[in-house]
Design a protein around this motif. Structure first.
Motif, short mmCIF file in Angstrom:
data_model
loop_
_atom_site.label_atom_id
_atom_site.label_comp_id
_atom_site.label_asym_id
_atom_site.label_seq_id
_atom_site.Cartn_x
_atom_site.Cartn_y
_atom_site.Cartn_z
N PRO A 1 4.12 76.08 32.00
CA PRO A 1 5.51 75.09 32.43
C PRO A 1 5.30 74.90 33.81
O PRO A 1 6.10 74.98 34.47
CB PRO A 1 6.47 75.89 32.09
CG PRO A 1 6.18 77.30 32.28
CD PRO A 1 4.56 77.53 32.04
N PHE A 2 4.29 74.09 34.30
CA PHE A 2 3.77 73.91 35.76
C PHE A 2 4.44 72.31 35.85
O PHE A 2 3.85 71.39 34.85
CB PHE A 2 2.38 73.75 35.85
CG PHE A 2 2.09 74.78 36.97
CD1 PHE A 2 2.06 76.23 36.70
CD2 PHE A 2 1.51 74.17 38.14
CE1 PHE A 2 2.08 77.11 37.80
CE2 PHE A 2 1.22 75.24 39.14
CZ PHE A 2 1.41 76.57 38.98
N ASN B 1 11.59 75.27 48.20
CA ASN B 1 12.85 74.85 47.70
C ASN B 1 12.80 75.51 46.07
O ASN B 1 13.86 75.63 45.81
CB ASN B 1 12.35 73.30 47.43
CG ASN B 1 12.68 72.31 48.65
OD1 ASN B 1 13.66 71.99 49.06
ND2 ASN B 1 11.61 72.27 49.66
N ILE B 2 11.61 75.60 45.46
CA ILE B 2 11.77 76.25 44.43
C ILE B 2 12.44 77.62 44.42
O ILE B 2 12.98 77.96 43.39
CB ILE B 2 10.58 75.96 43.49
CG1 ILE B 2 9.45 76.92 43.88
CG2 ILE B 2 10.38 74.63 43.23
CD1 ILE B 2 8.27 76.58 43.28
N GLY B 3 11.99 78.51 45.59
CA GLY B 3 12.37 79.63 45.49
C GLY B 3 13.84 79.72 45.74
O GLY B 3 14.43 80.61 45.28
N ILE C 1 3.90 86.05 35.03
CA ILE C 1 4.10 86.72 36.32
C ILE C 1 2.67 87.29 36.43
O ILE C 1 2.38 88.08 35.70
CB ILE C 1 5.15 87.32 36.54
CG1 ILE C 1 6.38 86.61 36.15
CG2 ILE C 1 5.22 88.41 37.84
CD1 ILE C 1 7.72 87.39 36.41
N ASN C 2 2.20 87.58 37.82
CA ASN C 2 0.92 88.09 38.28
C ASN C 2 1.15 89.20 39.27
O ASN C 2 0.27 90.20 39.25
CB ASN C 2 -0.03 87.09 38.76
CG ASN C 2 -0.40 86.06 37.44
OD1 ASN C 2 -1.29 86.13 36.68
ND2 ASN C 2 0.10 84.68 37.73
N ALA D 1 5.88 81.31 41.28
CA ALA D 1 7.29 80.78 41.38
C ALA D 1 7.14 79.51 40.50
O ALA D 1 8.20 79.06 39.89
CB ALA D 1 7.25 80.54 43.02
N GLU D 2 6.17 78.67 40.74
CA GLU D 2 6.11 77.41 39.92
C GLU D 2 6.24 77.60 38.54
O GLU D 2 6.85 76.79 37.91
CB GLU D 2 4.59 76.79 40.26
CG GLU D 2 4.59 76.15 41.67
CD GLU D 2 5.37 74.81 41.78
OE1 GLU D 2 5.77 74.24 40.88
OE2 GLU D 2 5.24 74.29 43.14
#
Length: 311
Positions: free
Chosen positions: A29-30, A107-109, A249-250, A274-275
């Motif tokens: 979902p990028f 911003n997304i964080g 998640i990695n 995060a993306e």
């Protein structure tokens, strides 16, 4: 500024473009622009040739910094100088796609933490939102504050929950209002002949510089914060009532710290995590909006008001 497009019409079955395949693939979902920016950097000269050639020198410099820090653990500690260097380097050498990804990340964080806060009511959490829209904004200790934000958030959230004898639970209705659904209003980034460095090469170069201009304590704390992606993912799973996104998640096991020599690569994966998480929340927000519209249409009894299906 946007990344150069990947044209499906250029597809050649005898010589398929691997970057076009990844761009068209929708298994993750990028955000489309973020994905194009990352892939454009990956296929650049800097990423394919400059980064591998520079890694031995970066490693040696990193070792020297670590030796220096064994003796001088707190000096120099110059976050303002560090951020001015980062600003200058990104403005002078980074590709527009790299600067897009870096500013998007803050911003997304901010939105992901705000989403958790909005869905865990009754707990007082001090917010320090980061909304850089220009490279100049990064000079305000943005990178260091980003690390502080995650630790402060986790401490205040769990301290409040423990005091109330509570746990994070799935709310009756999930509040997606902190998650934006559109492009961020970022500046047009420099795009001259010397702006050729992709985001991963920039990250790898800046990691030992980060270690040099911050105290040993601050750098180690920043490096270890990258493994908290898993922690944030677990919080989201409890709110969403689903652990589907955990596969995206990695960075894992924050209680078993990894070597700081891996910080550059883990920082790239932190941006990737995060993306993916933000993209997943955007998809769920859209799904909720469609369901609300359908429920409203059914209540009105007017078939003409039924919304079209959104992929």
């Amino acid at each position: 500024m946007t990344a150069r497009p990947f044209d499906p019409a250029s597809f050649d079955p005898k010589d398929p473009d691997p970057w076009l395949a990844l761009h068209l693939d929708d298994s993750l979902p990028f955000d489309d622009k973020a994905k194009a920016a990352l892939l454009e950097g990956n296929r650049s000269y800097a990423r394919r040739f400059l980064l591998p050639a520079s890694r031995p020198f970066i490693f040696v410099f990193f070792v020297l910094v670590k030796i220096f820090r064994r003796v001088f653990r707190t000096w120099p500690h110059a976050p303002k100088t560090l951020h001015k260097l980062i600003f200058w380097g990104l403005k002078t050498f980074a590709r527009p796609e790299a600067n897009l990804l870096i500013l998007r990340h803050f911003n997304i964080g901010t939105e992901i933490l705000a989403f958790i806060k909005a869905n865990v009511p009754g707990v007082e959490i001090t917010s320090h939102p980061l909304r850089p829209m220009t490279l100049e904004d990064l000079k305000d200790n943005t990178f260091l504050q980003h690390d502080l934000n995650i630790y402060n958030f986790i401490i205040e959230l769990n301290r409040g929950l423990r005091a109330q004898g509570r746990e994070i639970e799935t709310p009756e209705r999930i509040d997606f209002s902190p998650i934006s659904d559109g492009d961020f209003d970022l500046e047009a980034f420099p795009d001259k002949w010397h702006n050729f460095v992709d985001v991963q090469t920039a990250v790898e170069f800046y990691t030992p510089v980060y270690a040099l201009f911050l105290s040993d304590h601050d750098f180690v704390r920043a490096a270890n914060s990258l493994q908290l992606d898993e922690t944030i993912g677990i919080y989201l799973a409890r709110i969403l009532g689903s652990d589907y996104h955990m596969s995206l998640i990695n960075n894992h096991h924050p209680m078993v710290p990894l070597s700081t020599f891996q910080a550059g690569f883990r920082l790239m994966m932190h941006g990737y995590d995060a993306e993916a998480l933000h993209g997943h929340l955007r998809q769920m927000k859209r799904r909720q909006a469609v369901e609300d519209a359908m429920a409203g249409g059914c209540q009105d009894g007017d078939p003409a008001r039924q919304p079209a299906q959104v992929p």
